[in-house]
Design a protein around this motif. Structure first.
Motif, mmCIF file in Angstrom:
data_model
loop_
_atom_site.group_PDB
_atom_site.id
_atom_site.type_symbol
_atom_site.label_atom_id
_atom_site.label_comp_id
_atom_site.label_asym_id
_atom_site.label_seq_id
_atom_site.Cartn_x
_atom_site.Cartn_y
_atom_site.Cartn_z
ATOM 1 N N SER A 130 4.398 0.540 -3.988
ATOM 2 C CA SER A 130 4.713 1.763 -4.722
ATOM 3 C C SER A 130 6.159 2.168 -4.470
ATOM 4 O O SER A 130 6.654 2.070 -3.342
ATOM 5 N N ILE A 131 6.827 2.639 -5.522
ATOM 6 C CA ILE A 131 8.218 3.075 -5.449
ATOM 7 C C ILE A 131 8.352 4.450 -6.094
ATOM 8 O O ILE A 131 7.815 4.684 -7.176
ATOM 9 N N ASP A 132 9.079 5.338 -5.438
ATOM 10 C CA ASP A 132 9.424 6.630 -6.035
ATOM 11 C C ASP A 132 10.917 6.854 -5.824
ATOM 12 O O ASP A 132 11.361 7.129 -4.712
ATOM 13 N N THR A 133 11.687 6.701 -6.888
ATOM 14 C CA THR A 133 13.137 6.881 -6.815
ATOM 15 C C THR A 133 13.597 8.021 -7.711
ATOM 16 O O THR A 133 14.743 8.051 -8.154
ATOM 17 N N LEU A 180 0.374 0.266 5.062
ATOM 18 C CA LEU A 180 0.884 -0.736 5.992
ATOM 19 C C LEU A 180 2.320 -0.453 6.409
ATOM 20 O O LEU A 180 2.710 -0.721 7.546
ATOM 21 N N ALA A 181 3.119 0.079 5.497
ATOM 22 C CA ALA A 181 4.516 0.386 5.797
ATOM 23 C C ALA A 181 5.035 1.356 4.748
ATOM 24 O O ALA A 181 4.617 1.311 3.585
ATOM 25 N N GLU A 182 5.962 2.228 5.162
ATOM 26 C CA GLU A 182 6.563 3.181 4.242
ATOM 27 C C GLU A 182 7.948 3.541 4.755
ATOM 28 O O GLU A 182 8.169 3.598 5.968
ATOM 29 N N SER A 183 8.870 3.766 3.836
ATOM 30 C CA SER A 183 10.215 4.157 4.249
ATOM 31 C C SER A 183 10.790 5.160 3.267
ATOM 32 O O SER A 183 10.401 5.211 2.100
ATOM 33 N N ALA A 221 9.701 16.436 0.567
ATOM 34 C CA ALA A 221 10.087 15.124 0.038
ATOM 35 C C ALA A 221 8.873 14.378 -0.508
ATOM 36 O O ALA A 221 7.788 14.421 0.080
ATOM 37 N N GLY A 222 9.062 13.701 -1.638
ATOM 38 C CA GLY A 222 7.987 12.897 -2.196
ATOM 39 C C GLY A 222 7.720 11.665 -1.348
ATOM 40 O O GLY A 222 8.611 11.179 -0.635
ATOM 41 N N ARG A 223 6.517 11.150 -1.429
ATOM 42 C CA ARG A 223 6.129 9.958 -0.664
ATOM 43 C C ARG A 223 5.481 8.944 -1.594
ATOM 44 O O ARG A 223 4.522 9.250 -2.308
ATOM 45 N N ALA A 224 6.015 7.737 -1.550
ATOM 46 C CA ALA A 224 5.454 6.670 -2.381
ATOM 47 C C ALA A 224 4.014 6.360 -2.005
ATOM 48 O O ALA A 224 3.239 5.882 -2.831
ATOM 49 N N ALA A 225 3.632 6.632 -0.748
ATOM 50 C CA ALA A 225 2.247 6.387 -0.325
ATOM 51 C C ALA A 225 1.273 7.263 -1.108
ATOM 52 O O ALA A 225 0.140 6.851 -1.387
ATOM 53 N N ASN A 226 1.678 8.470 -1.470
ATOM 54 C CA ASN A 226 0.824 9.311 -2.313
ATOM 55 C C ASN A 226 0.629 8.663 -3.678
ATOM 56 O O ASN A 226 -0.455 8.716 -4.265
ATOM 57 N N SER A 269 11.569 6.612 -1.914
ATOM 58 C CA SER A 269 10.493 6.199 -1.013
ATOM 59 C C SER A 269 9.883 4.894 -1.519
ATOM 60 O O SER A 269 9.733 4.692 -2.721
ATOM 61 N N VAL A 270 9.549 4.020 -0.565
ATOM 62 C CA VAL A 270 8.871 2.755 -0.861
ATOM 63 C C VAL A 270 7.683 2.638 0.080
ATOM 64 O O VAL A 270 7.799 2.941 1.270
ATOM 65 N N ALA A 271 6.537 2.228 -0.433
ATOM 66 C CA ALA A 271 5.348 2.108 0.408
ATOM 67 C C ALA A 271 4.559 0.864 0.037
ATOM 68 O O ALA A 271 4.507 0.457 -1.126
ATOM 69 N N LEU A 272 3.950 0.273 1.045
ATOM 70 C CA LEU A 272 3.069 -0.881 0.884
ATOM 71 C C LEU A 272 1.742 -0.539 1.523
ATOM 72 O O LEU A 272 1.695 -0.023 2.641
ATOM 73 N N ALA A 273 0.652 -0.804 0.816
ATOM 74 C CA ALA A 273 -0.664 -0.436 1.332
ATOM 75 C C ALA A 273 -1.739 -1.367 0.795
ATOM 76 O O ALA A 273 -1.540 -2.093 -0.184
ATOM 77 N N THR A 274 -2.892 -1.329 1.448
ATOM 78 C CA THR A 274 -4.115 -1.886 0.902
ATOM 79 C C THR A 274 -4.928 -0.699 0.388
ATOM 80 O O THR A 274 -4.487 0.442 0.450
#
Length: 275
Positions: free
Chosen positions: A47-50, A66-69, A232-237, A56-61
Motif C-alpha cells: 500500500s502507498i499513500d503519497t 510486516l513493515a511500514e515507513s 499523518a496518514g498511514r498506508a497500513a490503514n 507512507s508505504v506499508a507491506l502486510a498480509t
C-alpha cells in the motif's frame, strides 16, 4: 509496461522496480530473502499513500503489518519512493513478485502526490500482472481513530483557503462516511457538520492543524482535536480498505486505477478558460 514508467514522475526508479519484478536486476533474487515456511502461502498487500506532505508505504498480509515507513513527500519523493518500497520488501523478506494486491490512495490530496502514488502502483501491478485497489485518503486518515464512538472529521489543506474534508463514523474497524469527501472553505464545512450532528466531533489531519482556531471559533466545545501523533496518514490503514475492496470483488486492473481529485487542477482550469 514502459508507457506507465515513462508517464510516472519516478521514471527510471519505476523501470528499476519493473525489472526487479521480472528478475532482471543483478544481485537480487527471491533466494536472497527466503520467506518463512509459515508465511509462504500468505496473501501480500503493498500500500502507498503519497497524497499528503508525509508519504507512507506499508507491506502486510491479511493478518498483520510486516513493515511500514513514513517519509517527507515535499522534496525528492520521485527519487525516494521506489527505493523505499525495495527497502521494505527486503526487510520483510518478500519479493515484488510475491505481492498479490497493490493499493494506493487515490485522493483527495496533493495533485502531484496522488499522481505519483497511482502511477507507481499502476506500474508495479502491470509488471506483475496483479490487481489494484484504490482508497480514499480521508477515509484512511480517519482510521487513525478506529473504534472511537464519536464522529471523526479528516481534513487536508486544499489551499485557496479551502479544505478537503470528510466526516466518518469510525466505531467499527472500517469507517462509514457520514459526509462524503468534499472540498470547501473550512467555515462552511464546520457549519455543515453542526447541521449534521450535535455530538462532539474529533478533527485530525493537516487541515485541522491549519484551521484549528477557525473551527474552534465556529464549533466551540463541540470540536475536539486529535493529538499530534494522529494527524499523518498511514498506508497500513489503506491496506484494510484495500482488503475490503478485494473481498467484495471490486479490484481493478492497473489502467482503471484512477485519481479522484474532487476539484479540477490548475492545468484543467486553464484549459477550461481557453475553451
Amino acid at each position: 509496461m514502459s508507457d506507465v514508467a515513462d508517464m510516472s514522475p519516478h521514471g527510471g526508479q519505476l523501470r528499476r522496480m519493473m525489472r526487479l519484478a521480472s528478475g532482471k536486476i543483478s544481485g537480487y533474487s527471491e533466494d536472497a530473502f527466503p520467506t518463512p515456511a509459515s508465511e509462504r502461502h500468505a496473501m501480500y498487500i503493498l500500500s502507498i499513500d503519497t497524497s499528503t506532505a508525509l508519504a507512507s508505504v506499508a507491506l502486510a498480509t491479511e493478518e498483520k503489518v510486516l513493515a511500514e515507513s513514513l517519509l517527507p513527500a515535499e522534496r525528492c519523493l520521485s527519487a525516494r519512493l521506489v527505493p523505499e518500497i525495495e527497502r521494505l520488501l527486503a526487510m520483510a523478506g518478500v519479493t515484488i513478485g510475491q505481492i498479490d494486491l497493490f493499493a494506493s490512495a487515490i485522493g483527495p490530496g496533493s495533485f502531484t502526490g496522488v499522481r505519483a502514488g497511482v502511477a507507481t502502483v499502476q506500474g508495479l501491478a502491470l509488471s506483475t500482472g496483479k490487481p489494484c485497489a484504490g482508497f480514499s485518503t480521508l477515509a484512511a486518515l480517519a482510521m487513525n481513530l478506529s473504534l472511537v464512538s464519536r464522529p471523526v472529521c479528516a481534513l487536508l489543506d486544499a489551499r485557496k483557503q479551502e479544505v478537503y474534508g470528510g466526516l466518518y463514523d469510525c466505531s467499527l474497524p472500517l469507517p462509514t462516511a457520514l459526509i462524503e469527501d468534499c472540498v470547501m472553505p473550512p467555515a462552511t464545512l464546520a457549519e455543515m457538520i453542526c447541521a449534521h450532528t450535535a455530538e462532539p466531533v474529533i478533527f485530525l489531519g493537516e487541515g485541522a492543524l491549519r484551521y484549528r482556531d477557525l473551527i474552534a471559533s465556529r464549533m466551540g466545545a463541540q470540536a475536539i482535536f486529535a493529538p499530534s501523533s494522529h494527524h499523518a496518514g498511514r498506508a497500513a490503514n489503506g491496506i484494510l480498505l484495500a482488503l475490503a475492496t478485494y473481498h467484495a470483488g471490486r479490484t481493478v486492473p492497473p489502467d482503471r486505477l484512477l485519481p479522484v481529485y474532487i476539484r479540477p487542477s490548475e492545468a484543467e482550469l486553464a484549459r477550461q478558460k481557453k475553451q
